[in-house]
Design a protein around this motif. Structure first.
Motif, short mmCIF file in Angstrom:
data_model
loop_
_atom_site.label_atom_id
_atom_site.label_comp_id
_atom_site.label_asym_id
_atom_site.label_seq_id
_atom_site.Cartn_x
_atom_site.Cartn_y
_atom_site.Cartn_z
N LEU A 76 41.02 49.52 46.46
CA LEU A 76 41.92 48.54 47.06
C LEU A 76 43.22 48.41 46.29
CD1 LEU A 76 39.27 45.70 47.62
CD2 LEU A 76 40.19 47.22 49.40
N ASP A 77 44.27 47.95 46.97
CA ASP A 77 45.46 47.46 46.29
C ASP A 77 45.11 46.10 45.70
OD1 ASP A 77 46.99 49.67 47.02
OD2 ASP A 77 47.73 48.71 48.85
N VAL A 78 46.03 45.53 44.93
CA VAL A 78 45.79 44.22 44.35
C VAL A 78 47.04 43.36 44.50
CG1 VAL A 78 46.49 44.93 42.02
CG2 VAL A 78 44.96 42.97 42.30
N SER A 79 46.84 42.09 44.79
CA SER A 79 47.95 41.14 44.79
C SER A 79 47.47 39.87 44.11
CB SER A 79 48.44 40.85 46.21
OG SER A 79 47.44 40.21 46.97
N PHE A 80 48.41 39.05 43.64
CA PHE A 80 48.07 37.89 42.84
C PHE A 80 48.63 36.60 43.43
CE2 PHE A 80 46.13 40.17 39.49
CZ PHE A 80 46.83 41.37 39.36
N VAL A 81 47.86 35.55 43.26
CA VAL A 81 48.25 34.20 43.67
C VAL A 81 48.11 33.29 42.45
CG1 VAL A 81 47.64 32.22 45.12
CG2 VAL A 81 47.49 34.54 46.05
N SER A 82 49.12 32.47 42.19
CA SER A 82 49.06 31.55 41.07
C SER A 82 48.32 30.27 41.46
CB SER A 82 50.48 31.19 40.60
OG SER A 82 50.45 30.25 39.54
N ALA A 83 47.32 29.91 40.66
CA ALA A 83 46.54 28.70 40.93
C ALA A 83 45.91 28.22 39.63
CB ALA A 83 45.46 28.96 41.97
N THR A 84 45.78 26.92 39.47
CA THR A 84 45.22 26.37 38.24
C THR A 84 43.71 26.21 38.29
OG1 THR A 84 45.66 24.12 39.02
CG2 THR A 84 47.36 25.19 37.66
N SER A 85 43.11 26.34 39.46
CA SER A 85 41.66 26.23 39.62
C SER A 85 41.27 27.02 40.87
CB SER A 85 41.22 24.77 39.72
OG SER A 85 41.77 24.17 40.87
N PRO A 86 39.98 27.37 41.00
CA PRO A 86 39.59 28.25 42.10
C PRO A 86 39.43 27.62 43.47
CG PRO A 86 37.71 27.78 40.69
CD PRO A 86 38.90 27.16 40.02
N GLU A 87 39.03 26.36 43.55
CA GLU A 87 38.59 25.82 44.84
C GLU A 87 39.66 25.87 45.91
OE1 GLU A 87 35.70 22.29 46.48
OE2 GLU A 87 36.74 21.99 44.58
N SER A 88 40.86 25.44 45.59
CA SER A 88 41.92 25.37 46.61
C SER A 88 42.30 26.75 47.15
CB SER A 88 43.15 24.66 46.06
OG SER A 88 44.19 24.64 47.02
N PRO A 89 42.66 27.73 46.30
CA PRO A 89 43.06 29.03 46.87
C PRO A 89 41.94 29.75 47.60
CG PRO A 89 42.84 29.18 44.48
CD PRO A 89 42.76 27.73 44.84
N LEU A 90 40.70 29.54 47.18
CA LEU A 90 39.58 30.19 47.85
C LEU A 90 39.26 29.50 49.17
CD1 LEU A 90 37.14 30.99 44.88
CD2 LEU A 90 38.91 32.43 45.90
N ALA A 91 39.18 28.17 49.14
CA ALA A 91 38.85 27.42 50.35
C ALA A 91 39.94 27.53 51.42
CB ALA A 91 38.60 25.96 50.00
N ASP A 92 41.19 27.65 50.96
CA ASP A 92 42.31 27.74 51.89
C ASP A 92 42.56 29.17 52.38
OD1 ASP A 92 42.62 25.05 51.52
OD2 ASP A 92 44.34 25.22 50.15
N GLY A 93 41.75 30.10 51.92
CA GLY A 93 41.89 31.48 52.37
C GLY A 93 43.10 32.19 51.80
N GLU A 94 43.57 31.74 50.64
CA GLU A 94 44.72 32.38 50.00
C GLU A 94 44.32 33.52 49.09
OE1 GLU A 94 46.70 29.30 47.92
OE2 GLU A 94 47.40 28.25 49.72
N ALA A 95 43.06 33.53 48.65
CA ALA A 95 42.62 34.56 47.70
C ALA A 95 41.15 34.90 47.95
CB ALA A 95 42.81 34.07 46.27
N ASP A 96 40.77 36.09 47.53
CA ASP A 96 39.38 36.54 47.66
C ASP A 96 38.52 36.05 46.50
OD1 ASP A 96 39.83 38.22 50.00
OD2 ASP A 96 40.94 39.53 48.64
N LEU A 97 39.13 35.94 45.34
CA LEU A 97 38.40 35.52 44.14
C LEU A 97 39.36 34.90 43.16
CD1 LEU A 97 39.04 37.85 41.73
CD2 LEU A 97 37.65 39.21 43.29
N TYR A 98 38.80 34.25 42.16
CA TYR A 98 39.59 33.60 41.11
C TYR A 98 39.08 34.09 39.77
CZ TYR A 98 41.78 29.85 38.32
OH TYR A 98 42.50 29.14 37.40
N ILE A 99 39.96 34.62 38.95
CA ILE A 99 39.59 35.07 37.61
C ILE A 99 40.02 34.01 36.59
CG2 ILE A 99 40.01 36.80 35.82
CD1 ILE A 99 40.19 38.91 37.92
N GLY A 100 39.05 33.50 35.83
CA GLY A 100 39.35 32.49 34.82
C GLY A 100 38.67 31.17 35.06
#
Length: 336
Positions: A94-118
């Motif tokens: 796969l290609d990779v793209s990044f989304v800035s977020a301070t915690s996982p729940e919001s970007p994952l629940a909102d469908g902005e990201a597939d996973l959260y590292i950290g």
């Protein structure tokens, strides 16, 4: 959102090895152009129906959390977590793209990201599943090479440099007298004081200290002063198929040495397993018992040098400038 270049898994280990032996940090910056790698790209291993964006692994992470994530002079993201994401995407075709977020729940629940590292234990929620820890961190002591066998009694009369107002400062006062603690504006200044012989030790986050210590052969990790925090990869709890595929790729990279190569490139000889590295005689709960209160590290986090891969290994090159405390803070990045 920042879009990353595709990375060849079979070339990543070699690139990291070059970084280690040549003193270069950013493995992702040694990646060949996509045009050179087109024919060797791995077959896509995850169906597009499982992804936020077709053909792309979209990764959310905290872009303030240096040295795990740093922003370079060109606005590109660099760091251990970034290279890990690139390696995972490459392994999955796969290609990779990044989304800035301070915690996982919001970007994952909102469908902005597939996973959260950290993700940490504080991020635990019913809707979130946190998989294997890929990184451990703790408040650590760095000093002259060879000082690995420290004890709490030996530290009682030692002098320390620590970032003022950080959570780490609170921890240091559990083992040292305030008169023996020198507060600095950032972790770079702490290491400068150590290099000048003005203090015996630096106390800071293990990852931040290890990142800086790579450029100073006379400085080494001496042990930890606090309990260990573990950081993992978070998914939506319902995304079991995606999580299984990603973590299978992660396990493959552990087995073939890719993860070790990435770790060494960014953190040198810092032990991967910080459990058991607690300095003899240190009580991790002692600082809390004192009732001391300090601002979080993020409140006074100073700017860092630009995260340039070809400068990072030089003594005056790329350095993380603030103590990203394992309890509350992060390192911000920028130009001094």
């Amino acid at each position: 959102m920042v879009r990353g270049k595709q990375v060849l898994g079979r070339m990543l280990v070699a690139a990291c090895a070059m970084a280690i032996t040549g003193g270069i940090t950013g493995c992702s910056l040694l990646t060949p152009p996509l045009s050179d790698a087109q024919d060797a790209t791995a077959r896509q291993a995850i169906d597009d129906s499982l992804l936020v964006r077709s053909g792309t692994l979209t990764v959310a992470l905290d872009t303030r959390n240096a040295p795990q994530v740093m922003t370079g002079t060109e606005g590109d993201l660099q760091g251990y977590a970034v290279d890990l994401a690139c390696a995972l995407a490459s392994r999955l075709g796969l290609d990779v793209s990044f989304v800035s977020a301070t915690s996982p729940e919001s970007p994952l629940a909102d469908g902005e990201a597939d996973l959260y590292i950290g993700a940490s234990s504080d991020d635990d929620a019913a809707s979130i599943t946190i998989m294997d820890g890929y990184l451990e961190n703790a408040t650590a002591v760095f000093g002259a090479a060879g000082d690995a066998a420290l004890t709490a009694s030996a530290l009682a009369d030692a002098t320390f440099a620590v970032q003022g107002g950080s959570a780490t400062e609170e921890v240091v006062y559990s083992v040292a007298s305030p008169s023996n603690v020198r507060t600095c504006n950032n972790v770079n200044e702490c290491f400068d004081a150590l290099a000048a012989g003005e203090v015996d030790y630096v106390a800071c986050d293990a990852t931040a200290g290890a990142y800086l210590a790579r450029a100073q052969s006379e400085v080494s990790f001496c042990g930890t002063l606090s309990n260990v925090d573990s950081y993992g990869i978070a998914f939506m709890s319902r995304a079991t198929e995606l999580a299984n595929e990603v973590m299978s790729a992660f396990a493959q990279m552990e087995n073939d040495g890719t993860i070790d190569a990435l770790r060494q490139a960014w953190y040198g000889d810092l032990p991967a397993d910080l459990e058991g590295q607690l300095i003899e005689g240190v009580d991790p709960a002692a600082a809390a018992d004192q009732g001391l209160t300090f601002a979080s590290d993020a409140d006074d986090a100073a700017a860092a040098d630009d995260a340039s891969a070809d400068d990072a290994a030089a003594t005056d090159g790329t350095q993380a400038d603030a103590d990203a405390s394992s309890t509350s803070g992060s390192i911000s990045t920028g130009t001094l």
